[in-house]
Enzyme design. Sequence first.
Site, mmCIF file in Angstrom:
data_model
loop_
_atom_site.group_PDB
_atom_site.id
_atom_site.type_symbol
_atom_site.label_atom_id
_atom_site.label_comp_id
_atom_site.label_asym_id
_atom_site.label_seq_id
_atom_site.Cartn_x
_atom_site.Cartn_y
_atom_site.Cartn_z
ATOM 1 N N ASP A 81 -12.041 -0.430 -11.340
ATOM 2 C CA ASP A 81 -11.456 0.093 -10.108
ATOM 3 C C ASP A 81 -10.194 -0.687 -9.764
ATOM 4 O O ASP A 81 -9.932 -1.768 -10.315
ATOM 5 C CB ASP A 81 -12.460 -0.006 -8.959
ATOM 6 C CG ASP A 81 -12.119 0.906 -7.778
ATOM 7 O OD1 ASP A 81 -11.119 1.652 -7.859
ATOM 8 O OD2 ASP A 81 -12.850 0.860 -6.775
ATOM 9 N N LYS A 82 -9.439 -0.114 -8.829
ATOM 10 C CA LYS A 82 -8.232 -0.736 -8.282
ATOM 11 C C LYS A 82 -8.304 -0.629 -6.771
ATOM 12 O O LYS A 82 -8.783 0.369 -6.230
ATOM 13 C CB LYS A 82 -6.993 -0.003 -8.811
ATOM 14 C CG LYS A 82 -5.642 -0.545 -8.340
ATOM 15 C CD LYS A 82 -5.138 -0.015 -7.013
ATOM 16 C CE LYS A 82 -4.913 1.460 -6.964
ATOM 17 N NZ LYS A 82 -4.400 1.890 -5.613
ATOM 18 N N HIS A 83 -7.824 -1.663 -6.083
ATOM 19 C CA HIS A 83 -7.771 -1.603 -4.622
ATOM 20 C C HIS A 83 -6.397 -2.049 -4.161
ATOM 21 O O HIS A 83 -5.870 -3.062 -4.622
ATOM 22 C CB HIS A 83 -8.828 -2.502 -3.989
ATOM 23 C CG HIS A 83 -8.813 -2.448 -2.487
ATOM 24 N ND1 HIS A 83 -9.465 -1.463 -1.773
ATOM 25 C CD2 HIS A 83 -8.198 -3.248 -1.568
ATOM 26 C CE1 HIS A 83 -9.262 -1.665 -0.479
ATOM 27 N NE2 HIS A 83 -8.500 -2.733 -0.327
ATOM 28 N N SER A 84 -5.808 -1.293 -3.245
ATOM 29 C CA SER A 84 -4.510 -1.633 -2.672
ATOM 30 C C SER A 84 -4.694 -2.129 -1.243
ATOM 31 O O SER A 84 -5.548 -1.625 -0.508
ATOM 32 C CB SER A 84 -3.590 -0.409 -2.664
ATOM 33 O OG SER A 84 -2.441 -0.647 -1.873
ATOM 34 N N THR A 121 -6.035 6.840 1.116
ATOM 35 C CA THR A 121 -6.327 7.724 -0.018
ATOM 36 C C THR A 121 -7.297 8.826 0.388
ATOM 37 O O THR A 121 -7.156 9.985 -0.020
ATOM 38 C CB THR A 121 -6.893 6.903 -1.191
ATOM 39 O OG1 THR A 121 -5.890 5.993 -1.631
ATOM 40 C CG2 THR A 121 -7.302 7.792 -2.350
ATOM 41 N N ARG A 169 -14.316 -6.949 14.243
ATOM 42 C CA ARG A 169 -13.049 -7.655 14.010
ATOM 43 C C ARG A 169 -11.866 -6.859 14.543
ATOM 44 O O ARG A 169 -10.895 -7.418 15.060
ATOM 45 C CB ARG A 169 -12.859 -7.912 12.510
ATOM 46 C CG ARG A 169 -13.793 -8.974 11.933
ATOM 47 C CD ARG A 169 -13.753 -8.951 10.413
ATOM 48 N NE ARG A 169 -12.389 -9.065 9.919
ATOM 49 C CZ ARG A 169 -11.961 -8.485 8.798
ATOM 50 N NH1 ARG A 169 -12.763 -7.740 8.068
ATOM 51 N NH2 ARG A 169 -10.715 -8.652 8.414
ATOM 52 N N SER A 184 -14.504 -8.626 3.063
ATOM 53 C CA SER A 184 -14.605 -7.209 3.400
ATOM 54 C C SER A 184 -14.274 -6.337 2.199
ATOM 55 O O SER A 184 -15.026 -5.421 1.836
ATOM 56 C CB SER A 184 -13.665 -6.886 4.569
ATOM 57 O OG SER A 184 -13.686 -5.509 4.860
ATOM 58 N N LYS A 188 -17.540 -4.408 -0.770
ATOM 59 C CA LYS A 188 -17.653 -2.986 -1.129
ATOM 60 C C LYS A 188 -17.473 -2.784 -2.620
ATOM 61 O O LYS A 188 -18.145 -1.963 -3.236
ATOM 62 C CB LYS A 188 -16.621 -2.171 -0.339
ATOM 63 C CG LYS A 188 -16.855 -2.160 1.160
ATOM 64 C CD LYS A 188 -15.942 -1.197 1.871
ATOM 65 C CE LYS A 188 -14.512 -1.685 1.973
ATOM 66 N NZ LYS A 188 -14.347 -2.778 2.944
ATOM 67 N N LYS A 189 -16.548 -3.524 -3.217
ATOM 68 C CA LYS A 189 -16.294 -3.365 -4.654
ATOM 69 C C LYS A 189 -17.463 -3.888 -5.478
ATOM 70 O O LYS A 189 -17.847 -3.292 -6.487
ATOM 71 C CB LYS A 189 -14.997 -4.083 -5.034
ATOM 72 C CG LYS A 189 -13.750 -3.501 -4.369
ATOM 73 C CD LYS A 189 -13.587 -2.029 -4.683
ATOM 74 C CE LYS A 189 -12.357 -1.425 -4.035
ATOM 75 N NZ LYS A 189 -12.247 0.033 -4.288
#
Length: 440
Positions: A81-84, A121, A169, A184, A188-189
């Site tokens: 996966d990728k996260h931005s 997204t 938060r 955070s 999730k990942k």
Amino acid sequence: MTLLPQEIIRHKRDGGALDAEHIEHFIEGLTAGRVTEGQAASFAMAIFFRGLSVPERVALTRAMMNSGTVLTWDLPGPVLDKHSTGGVGDTVSLALGPAVAACGGYVPMISGRGLGHTGGTLDKFDSIPGYVTQPDIDTFRRVTRAVGCAIIGQTADLAPADKRLYAIRDVTATVESIDLITASILSKKLAAGLQGLVMDVKFGSGAFMDNADDARKLAESLVLVANGAGLPTSALLTDMNESLASAAGNAVEMAYAVDYLTGRRREKRFHKVTVELSAEMLLLGKLAVTIEDAREKIEHAITSGKAAEIFQRMVTALGGPSDFLEKHKTHLQAAPVVRAVHAERSGTVQKVAARAIGVAVVALGGGRTRPQDPIDHAVGLTELAAIGEMVDAQRPLAIVHARSEEAAEAAARAVRAAYTIGDGKAAPGPAILERIGATA
């Protein structure tokens, strides 16, 4: 120290280090409702001011991961996966997921909605009629296995403690903590059962962190904690001093992604960031030996049309139109008012306040300032002029897509104010500044 929530808070407030048992107990209490919102807010504020060591960050990440379902996969390829960290015109995930799947990876991508000036997204996929962005876990598993990628939103089963803590938060001015951001994102990942993760950490006027030093600190934290928690991870620092794609919005970015995948339009800057992030994923998944080999495989997946084919299969499998690639213009909502925005003088684009571009999209109705705000998928900006580009009577700064003439005029004023036009030459900084924790 006892396991009472107030004693855990007190210990961190006074600068002490928390061991894994105390962190796990606090997060279990938060998930079960034994820890109050006030206590959670105090916990977040203590971390904000006192910080967490790397072992504490790993423990917090793991505790939040284990607060709900942790997926496991039995697939014939690596789960990647990728996260931005978010930006303007950041349409990369829409092309990256299918491209990596075309190279043998499996991409169960859990994405978020936009908040503030950054696009989400999930909101982009919501612009596709029928596409189910929050399916049940069984559907998520089935589509990932059958297609190779599934881009969806966070379900209630995955890292519920993070969802609760983030909401707290958000209203207690503790969002900016690098320690809490790290936990955070990664909880999730990790809950998604990944075997490799690439972080796209953005810096610049359109990013949450406007300078490269702060972005680097976050990237280093993410890489350290993810690897410490057993998830091979690397990060790229990427530039967000202008919109990454020349489109910003939801349906307009979806249309841009379709044009990119089908070869109708491939802007160099967007293409470079997409290819580099995808190639890094192939390295992490051992689907390529060198970065050069990985780039070649991704380039072929895109130019051959295989990535586009997988994108269409994903859209269909998650409820969208089976002819979306061919007829996306008929399926996507279109704004009733479309007009060009011209600069007040001819010249070269010297600088762009990218955040202001994102805010203009939000003002049109294409973003939200509160999680519950509705989204107008049709509105946005296209043909955004890039740094170094000449604008004149023929070449506008942008095209506005709006619901009304008044909204279009307000967006036009915002766009003009976001651009600095001059007579000298100008060039953007490098699209990718550096790698952190790269595998090759």
